[in-house]
Write a protein that holds these residues in place. Structure first.
Motif, PDB file in Angstrom:
ATOM      1  N   GLN A   1       0.858  -1.198   0.000  1.00  0.00           N
ATOM      2  CA  GLN A   1       0.000   0.000   0.000  1.00  0.00           C
ATOM      3  C   GLN A   1       0.885   1.236   0.000  1.00  0.00           C
ATOM      4  O   GLN A   1       1.937   1.252   0.631  1.00  0.00           O
ATOM      5  N   GLY A   2       0.429   2.266  -0.691  1.00  0.00           N
ATOM      6  CA  GLY A   2       1.104   3.546  -0.643  1.00  0.00           C
ATOM      7  C   GLY A   2       1.938   3.842  -1.873  1.00  0.00           C
ATOM      8  O   GLY A   2       1.926   3.094  -2.854  1.00  0.00           O
TER       9      GLY A   2
ATOM     10  N   LEU B   1       7.230   3.763  -6.814  1.00  0.00           N
ATOM     11  CA  LEU B   1       6.610   2.447  -6.664  1.00  0.00           C
ATOM     12  C   LEU B   1       5.234   2.600  -6.029  1.00  0.00           C
ATOM     13  O   LEU B   1       5.038   3.455  -5.165  1.00  0.00           O
ATOM     14  N   THR B   2       4.308   1.744  -6.437  1.00  0.00           N
ATOM     15  CA  THR B   2       2.974   1.685  -5.832  1.00  0.00           C
ATOM     16  C   THR B   2       2.641   0.229  -5.529  1.00  0.00           C
ATOM     17  O   THR B   2       3.429  -0.684  -5.833  1.00  0.00           O
ATOM     18  N   ALA B   3       1.470   0.008  -4.950  1.00  0.00           N
ATOM     19  CA  ALA B   3       1.057  -1.334  -4.543  1.00  0.00           C
ATOM     20  C   ALA B   3       1.243  -2.339  -5.672  1.00  0.00           C
ATOM     21  O   ALA B   3       0.881  -2.084  -6.814  1.00  0.00           O
TER      22      ALA B   3
ATOM     23  N   GLY C   1       3.823   9.485  -0.351  1.00  0.00           N
ATOM     24  CA  GLY C   1       2.370   9.601  -0.457  1.00  0.00           C
ATOM     25  C   GLY C   1       1.747  10.211   0.782  1.00  0.00           C
ATOM     26  O   GLY C   1       2.426  10.618   1.727  1.00  0.00           O
ATOM     27  N   GLN C   2       0.423  10.260   0.782  1.00  0.00           N
ATOM     28  CA  GLN C   2      -0.347  10.823   1.889  1.00  0.00           C
ATOM     29  C   GLN C   2      -0.749   9.769   2.919  1.00  0.00           C
ATOM     30  O   GLN C   2      -1.139  10.111   4.037  1.00  0.00           O
ATOM     31  N   ASP C   3      -0.677   8.488   2.556  1.00  0.00           N
ATOM     32  CA  ASP C   3      -1.058   7.386   3.438  1.00  0.00           C
ATOM     33  C   ASP C   3       0.182   6.624   3.893  1.00  0.00           C
ATOM     34  O   ASP C   3       1.274   6.805   3.338  1.00  0.00           O
ATOM     35  N   ASP C   4       0.005   5.752   4.883  1.00  0.00           N
ATOM     36  CA  ASP C   4       1.113   4.901   5.310  1.00  0.00           C
ATOM     37  C   ASP C   4       1.597   4.057   4.134  1.00  0.00           C
ATOM     38  O   ASP C   4       0.790   3.580   3.326  1.00  0.00           O
ATOM     39  N   LEU C   5       2.911   3.878   4.049  1.00  0.00           N
ATOM     40  CA  LEU C   5       3.501   2.947   3.095  1.00  0.00           C
ATOM     41  C   LEU C   5       3.655   1.623   3.817  1.00  0.00           C
ATOM     42  O   LEU C   5       4.285   1.560   4.881  1.00  0.00           O
ATOM     43  N   LEU C   6       3.040   0.578   3.284  1.00  0.00           N
ATOM     44  CA  LEU C   6       3.130  -0.760   3.862  1.00  0.00           C
ATOM     45  C   LEU C   6       3.846  -1.657   2.867  1.00  0.00           C
ATOM     46  O   LEU C   6       3.506  -1.678   1.673  1.00  0.00           O
TER      47      LEU C   6
END
Length: 114
Positions: free
Chosen positions: A66-67, A80-82, A100-105
């Motif tokens: 995610q992220g 990179l993205t999900a 990004g604006q969200d957590d990177l998992l």
């Protein structure tokens, strides 16, 4: 075997990065008899990063869950993205930053090569 005991490490400015790197270990390295250094879910909050570092005696595979990340692969930067997977072999260098604006998992597998 069902694994019930897990640990979480929080590293401040890991490898010279920004903010905290949170590693939720999925299994203890003893499960694999020392063949792996870590198998963990990595969390980077927005703006946090794992600094640029060289892999000495280990390799690493990262799978983005995610992220959005900025990944530096030996000086070449990629977004990179999900679903993205990157591999850093022994002797090479990399870094990763949450842009990004969200957590990177991400899932990280670090293998002992020696």
């Amino acid at each position: 075997m069902i694994v019930t005991e897990r640990k979480t490490d929080i590293f401040e400015r890991r490898a010279g990065g920004k903010g905290n790197t949170i590693m939720e270990h999925i299994v203890d390295e003893k499960v694999y008899g020392g063949k792996i250094a870590a198998y963990a879910r990595v969390i980077l909050k927005p703006g946090c990063s794992l600094g640029y570092h060289k892999h000495e005696s280990t390799s690493e595979t990262i799978y983005i869950l995610q992220g959005t990340a900025l990944y530096n692969d030996n000086g070449t930067e990629n977004t990179l993205t999900a679903g993205a997977v990157v591999f850093c072999p022994e002797g090479e260098s990399h870094s990763i930053e949450n842009i990004g604006q969200d957590d990177l998992l991400a899932m990280a597998l670090i293998v002992n090569e020696k």
